[in-house]
Design a protein around this motif. Structure first.
Motif: not given
Lengths: 451, 451
Positions: A325-347
Motif C-alpha cells: 500500500e505504501i509503495h503503490k498508493r503512498n499511504r498510510p505512510f509516505k516514502k521514503p521510509l523505514a517501517l519498524i516492527a518488533g516482537g516474536e513470531t512463530t513457526v
C-alpha cells in the motif's frame, strides 16, 4: 561487544542495494543498543556522589551492592564495575555455565539453565544473604536478564530443590500456560513474585533487560522485584485444573495449603516506595534506536508495533500488504521510509519432515512474495540474539528482486515455506544474514525500507 | 438496495459501545459504496449529450450499447437504465441463474455459474453480435463484475463448449495456479484477454466492479477489455508442466499449436486508444468510503492496506499488535482513530473435524486476544457480500471485553480457533454481525476503532 554483519559484501552485491544497506545498518544499531553491556553503559552514571539511572538521581548515602542473575548478568556486571568502580561494596551474579568471566569486585557463579542445579541454589542463597545485608542507607543494584528465573532459584523453606524441579517439570508437561506456571512458581519461591524486594531495607534499583514481548515486569525472571496479583489459591487451582495436584511432592501441597490458610507469606501485593524498576534494554528500545537512526538518515520512520506475534509466514503477508500500500498508493505512510516492527513470531511445524529455518527467515522469505517487483524496497527480519531458529543465520534480508531470482533458480517459494525450508531458499538468493551470537536477546525486529 | 445490520441492538447491548457503533457504521457505509447499483449511480452521469464517467467526459455522437456480464450485471444494468434511459440503443446482460430481473431496454440472460452452460454460450454469442454492431461513432458500455469469466464464455472457433469446460476442469484439478489457468483460458477464448476490445470499433467504456484483491484488470473476468502479456507458448507450457497436455481435447491442442505457429489471433498486446477501463467498485473504494466517513466523525483515519492476505488468525495477531501499540504508546498513529484494512484472508483447514466459521469470524475472534482490556477499542471484520465462509453471519465485531466474557463462559479461544469454530465462540459473546446477502462482493474489510 562488536556486532556486525559478517556477509555484508555478499548481501549488497545485487538488487535494491541502497535499501538493503540501510535496513542492515538500522538493524545492527538496534541490536547494539540492546547489548547488555551497552544497555547498562547507556543507562548508568555517577555524578557528584549521585547514582543516575536513566536520568533519575539517587543520593549515595551508604554502600552499593550488586546482585545479578540471568544469561546477560556477566556483561551487565562488567559494565556496572566500569561505571561504579570503587563505589561497589560487594556483589554477586549468577549466570549460565560458560556465560561467566572475571570481575574485579563482584563474585561470579555459573549454574544450570534451563534446569536449575545445586549451584543455582547455592548462588541464590548467597544472593539472599547479600540482599539482607543492605541497610536503609544502602543501595542494592539488581541486574535482571532472561534466564533469571531458573538461575535465581530458591524454594521456600521446607521445599527441596528436587521437589521444585519436579513440580516445574509436571507443570510444563501438563499443558498449563506460561502465566499459569508462573503463578505456581512464584508461590513456592522465596524470591520470585516480588519477594526479593520485600527483604531489602535499602533502596532497590533493578536494571532489567527484557526478553519478553511487551515487557511485562512480573513475567521477566518471574518478577523478583515487582508486585504480583496472584494468590496461593490461584496456584492451587492451576495444579488442580491440570490434574497434577496429586502428583506434585507432599512438601509443595503442604506449603500451598498453609498459604491458603494465611500461614505463609504471600507475593508482593503493592508497590514499595524503596523499589525502582528500570527497563534498560528491550525490544521497544531496540526499535526506538532503529527509529532514531532512520530519522538521522532523513527517512520518514514509524514504529508499527513492539508486540508483533503470530505465524511468521502469515504475519509477513500482513506486513507485506502494508508495504504494498505504501509503495503503490503512498499511504498510510509516505516514502521514503523505514517501517519498524518488533516482537516474536512463530513457526508451527505440522508435518513429519521439515527443512531448516527460523521464524525470521520464514518471515523474510514469505514477504518476498508481497514486495516482488516493488523496486527500492528491502525487508530485514532478524533475531537480535544472532541465531534464528536452529540455524547459524540471524535472519533474512530480501528485496524486490528476491522472488524472481528464486523463481529463475527453480525454487518454488510456497513449497519451501510449506516445508519450513526457508534457510535453503534464502541461501540460494544470497539473502541470509549472518552476525554470529550477539550475546543479547530482545526478541526479533523487522525493518522495511521503501525508498 | 438497503444494507443494514440486522442485530445491531444485540451488538450494542454491552462493552465498548461507542467504538462498536462507529465500527458498524463505517463498515455499512463501505459496503453500500460497493453495491453494484450504487457504484454505477455514483460514477455515471449524462450532462449536455455527454456521458460522464467518474469525471471523464465522452461526447455522445452515435448510439450507446450496453453489454454486461457477471453476478452483479443486473443491478449495474438497472442503474445504467436509470441514468441513460432513452440514450440506450440496445443491450444485453448475462448473469447467474436467479440473479436476473426485468429491465426496460436491456435483454437479460441467465446462465450457468461457476460452470458455463449452453445459455452462457448463447448469451456470449449475442453479446459478440452486439459488440460488432458498434460503429466508430457509437459507445459500448461494458459492465464487468465477478463471475464474468464463466458467464461470458465463448470458445474460439473449432472448439466446442464441452471441450472448453473439460479443459478448465483438468486445469483446476492439476494444481495449476489461477494466473496459469487464466493464461490457457485467454488463449482458447474469443473474448478474454482483451479480445472483446479488439472487436469494438467505437468507444469502449468498461465499468468494472472488482472482486479480486489488488484490482488486477487482466484478472477480473479474465480481462476482456484489457491487454495481456501471455502467449500461446505460455499456454502450451502450462498444460505441459502440469502434465495435462495429452489429456486436453484434440481441438485445444490443435488451436494452441496453430497459435504458436502464428496462425491464430493473439490476446491484446497493447492498450487501444478507444478503450477506457474504470474501476467503479472495489475493496479500495470501500475502504476509502469508510475512511471519509471516519474523518467526518472527527476521527483520525488511516488505510493500512487494501491488499490484506494471509491466514486469518495470524493476520489478526499482526493487526492486533499494531492496535496494541496505538493504544498503549499512541504510535504510529494517534487516537482517537479508525484503522482500515481491506483484502481477503484465508482459513486453512488442517484436521478431520471442524467447527463452523469464516475468515472474518476467525480474524475477529483471534484479535480479541490482542485487544483484551484495551478499553474503548472495537474491531469489525466483515465480508462485504454479507456471507462469511459457509455461515449466515457476515463477520464478527469484538471489543476489549470480548476475551474475558468468553473466558467467563468457559470458552477457550485458542481451542475454538484450532477447531475453526469461531462462529460458536462469537455467538456466545454476541459478537456475530448479520446483514443478510448484500448482493455485492469487494472482498473483506477490517476496521479498528480506538477512541
Amino acid at each position: 561487544m562488536v556486532v556486525r554483519v559478517l556477509n555484508e559484501d555478499e548481501l549488497l552485491s545485487y538488487g535494491d542495494i541502497k535499501a538493503k544497506k540501510i535496513a542492515l545498518e538500522l538493524a545492527i544499531e538496534a541490536i547494539k543498543s540492546s547489548n547488555p553491556y551497552n544497555a547498562v553503559k547507556n543507562s548508568l552514571r555517577i555524578i557528584d556522589r549521585k547514582l543516575v539511572v536513566k536520568g533519575k538521581e539517587f543520593s549515595i548515602k551508604g554502600r552499593i551492592y550488586v546482585l545479578g542473575f540471568g544469561k546477560a548478568a556477566y556483561s551487565m556486571a562488567r559494565a556496572v564495575e566500569e561505571v561504579l568502580g570503587e563505589f561497589i561494596a560487594d556483589g554477586i551474579i549468577i549466570t549460565k555455565y560458560g556465560y561467566g568471566g572475571r570481575l574485579k569486585k563482584i563474585k561470579v557463579i555459573e549454574a544450570g539453565h534451563p534446569i536449575p542445579d545445586t549451584n543455582s541454589f547455592k548462588g541464590a542463597l548467597m544472593g539472599l544473604e547479600l540482599a539482607k545485608k543492605v541497610s536503609e542507607k544502602d543501595i542494592l543494584l539488581v541486574l535482571i536478564s532472561g534466564g533469571g528465573s531458573a538461575l535465581f532459584t530458591l524454594p521456600e523453606e521446607g521445599i527441596s530443590l528436587e521437589d521444585k524441579i519436579l513440580t516445574n517439570k509436571l507443570l510444563v508437561e501438563s499443558g498449563a500456560r506460561i502465566h499459569e506456571i508462573n503463578i505456581v512458581r512464584k508461590h513456592i519461591s522465596r524470591v520470585k513474585g516480588g519477594k526479593l524486594a520485600k527483604i531489602v531495607k535499602g533502596t532497590l534499583i533493578s536494571l532489567i533487560l527484557s526478553d519478553v514481548v511487551g515487557d511485562p515486569l512480573d513475567v521477566i525472571a518471574s518478577g523478583p522485584t515487582v508486585k504480583d496479583s496472584s494468590t496461593f489459591y490461584d496456584a492451587y487451582r492451576v495444579l488442580k485444573n491440570y490434574r497434577i495436584w496429586d502428583k506434585v511432592p507432599e512438601s509443595i501441597r503442604r506449603h500451598i495449603l498453609s498459604g491458603i490458610r494465611g500461614e505463609r507469606e504471600e507475593t508482593l501485593k503493592e508497590e514499595l516506595p524503596n523499589v525502582y524498576n528500570f527497563i534498560i534494554g528491550s525490544n521497544a528500545i531496540a526499535c526506538e534506536t532503529a527509529y532514531k537512526k532512520a530519522l538521522e538518515k532523513k527517512l520518514n520512520a514509524y514504529i508499527l508495533t513492539t508486540t508483533l506475534e503470530g505465524e511468521a509466514k502469515d504475519v509477513a503477508l500482513a506486513l507485506g500488504s502494508i508495504i504494498e500500500e505504501i509503495h503503490k498508493r503512498n499511504r498510510p505512510f509516505k516514502k521514503p521510509l523505514a517501517l519498524i516492527a518488533g516482537g516474536e513470531t512463530t513457526v508451527t511445524l505440522t508435518r513429519e519432515e521439515y527443512g531448516v529455518g527460523g521464524p525470521n527467515q520464514e518471515l523474510a522469505l514469505s514477504i518476498s512474495r508481497k514486495i516482488r517487483g516493488l523496486r527500492n524496497t528491502a525487508v530485514i527480519a532478524i533475531d537480535t540474539d544472532g541465531t534464528d531458529g536452529p540455524t547459524d543465520a540471524a535472519g533474512g534480508l530480501v528485496d524486490s528482486y528476491t522472488y524472481d531470482l528464486l523463481v529463475e533458480k527453480g525454487i518454488d517459494i510456497d513449497e519451501f515455506l510449506l516445508n519450513h525450508n526457508s534457510y535453503q531458499a534464502l541461501k540460494n538468493a544470497k539473502a541470509l544474514v549472518y552476525t554470529g551470537p550477539t550475546r543479547t536477546n530482545v526478541n526479533s525486529i523487522v525493518i522495511a525500507i521503501v525508498l
